[in-house]
Design a protein around this motif. Structure first.
Motif, PDB file in Angstrom:
ATOM      1  N   ILE A 129      47.242  11.094  42.502  1.00  0.00           N
ATOM      2  CA  ILE A 129      48.667  11.167  42.824  1.00  0.00           C
ATOM      3  C   ILE A 129      49.099   9.809  43.343  1.00  0.00           C
ATOM      4  CG2 ILE A 129      50.408  12.267  44.280  1.00  0.00           C
ATOM      5  CD1 ILE A 129      48.579  14.729  44.424  1.00  0.00           C
ATOM      6  N   ASP A 130      50.098   9.242  42.727  1.00  0.00           N
ATOM      7  CA  ASP A 130      50.615   7.954  43.161  1.00  0.00           C
ATOM      8  C   ASP A 130      51.127   8.070  44.596  1.00  0.00           C
ATOM      9  OD1 ASP A 130      51.361   5.224  41.779  1.00  0.00           O
ATOM     10  OD2 ASP A 130      53.005   5.721  43.162  1.00  0.00           O
ATOM     11  N   ARG A 131      50.907   7.030  45.375  1.00  0.00           N
ATOM     12  CA  ARG A 131      51.341   7.044  46.777  1.00  0.00           C
ATOM     13  C   ARG A 131      52.847   7.262  46.904  1.00  0.00           C
ATOM     14  NH1 ARG A 131      47.190   4.946  50.062  1.00  0.00           N
ATOM     15  NH2 ARG A 131      45.469   4.113  48.857  1.00  0.00           N
ATOM     16  N   SER A 132      53.608   6.844  45.922  1.00  0.00           N
ATOM     17  CA  SER A 132      55.063   7.030  45.971  1.00  0.00           C
ATOM     18  C   SER A 132      55.447   8.508  45.929  1.00  0.00           C
ATOM     19  CB  SER A 132      55.731   6.279  44.820  1.00  0.00           C
ATOM     20  OG  SER A 132      55.360   6.849  43.572  1.00  0.00           O
ATOM     21  N   LEU A 139      53.509  16.644  39.066  1.00  0.00           N
ATOM     22  CA  LEU A 139      52.544  17.474  39.782  1.00  0.00           C
ATOM     23  C   LEU A 139      52.861  18.953  39.569  1.00  0.00           C
ATOM     24  CD1 LEU A 139      50.136  17.728  41.686  1.00  0.00           C
ATOM     25  CD2 LEU A 139      51.704  17.345  43.606  1.00  0.00           C
ATOM     26  N   ALA A 140      54.129  19.331  39.613  1.00  0.00           N
ATOM     27  CA  ALA A 140      54.540  20.720  39.394  1.00  0.00           C
ATOM     28  C   ALA A 140      54.139  21.183  37.999  1.00  0.00           C
ATOM     29  CB  ALA A 140      56.047  20.874  39.595  1.00  0.00           C
ATOM     30  N   LEU A 178      49.529  10.884  38.423  1.00  0.00           N
ATOM     31  CA  LEU A 178      50.836  11.520  38.528  1.00  0.00           C
ATOM     32  C   LEU A 178      51.777  10.658  39.356  1.00  0.00           C
ATOM     33  CD1 LEU A 178      49.526  15.122  39.209  1.00  0.00           C
ATOM     34  CD2 LEU A 178      50.036  14.034  37.007  1.00  0.00           C
ATOM     35  N   ARG A 179      53.005  10.497  38.865  1.00  0.00           N
ATOM     36  CA  ARG A 179      53.956   9.590  39.497  1.00  0.00           C
ATOM     37  C   ARG A 179      55.209  10.271  40.036  1.00  0.00           C
ATOM     38  NH1 ARG A 179      52.254   4.476  38.844  1.00  0.00           N
ATOM     39  NH2 ARG A 179      50.760   4.061  37.199  1.00  0.00           N
TER      40      ARG A 179
END
Length: 143
Positions: free
Chosen positions: A120-123, A19-20, A13-14
């Motif tokens: 989950i991407d760190r960004s 995510l929602a 997920l970016r």
């Protein structure tokens, strides 16, 4: 070669919007900041202050509580920011589900029989921090 924090076989997920969308499609979901599910399966969870063994993995809920009357993205930003300090080059956020086996010392759910759902991407943690700063009154104590 996959980027750090990407888990094989699950979506990466970016954005908070991604995510929602996942949280609205499946529940309950949780977030964990660690070296990932393989590393977690090879270790024993322990409360660092007391030394007590924990009966599961410490996680933070991503599924909003029924009383939450704001956007899902706001809940997610708050939940990601709660444990963002655990992020490091070796630790990243990932989404999981499982069975609650108890509560940890901060009343966080402790999961067993977990399944990785997404990484989950760190960004996204940076996006969560910016959202948190924009929509919440950080530090407000109700007085």
């Amino acid at each position: 070669m996959t980027e750090p924090g990407m888990l094989p076989g699950v979506p990466h997920l970016r954005s908070i919007a991604d995510l929602a969308q996942l949280v609205e499609a499946a529940s309950p979901l949780y977030v964990r900041f660690s070296a990932g599910p393989v590393a977690d399966a090879a270790t024993v969870s322990r409360d660092h202050e007391s030394g007590c063994l924990l009966p599961g993995l410490s996680v933070n809920p991503l599924t909003p509580e029924p009383w939450w009357d704001r956007q899902v993205e706001h809940w997610l930003a708050r939940q990601l920011c709660q444990y963002a300090h655990l992020q490091s080059p070796e630790r990243y956020p990932w989404v999981l589900t499982g069975e609650i086996a108890g509560r940890g010392p901060d009343c966080e759910p402790l999961l067993v029989r977990t399944t990785a759902v997404a990484s989950i991407d760190r960004s996204v943690v940076d996006e969560a921090a910016a959202t948190y700063e924009r929509v919440f009154r950080a530090g407000a104590d109700g007085r």
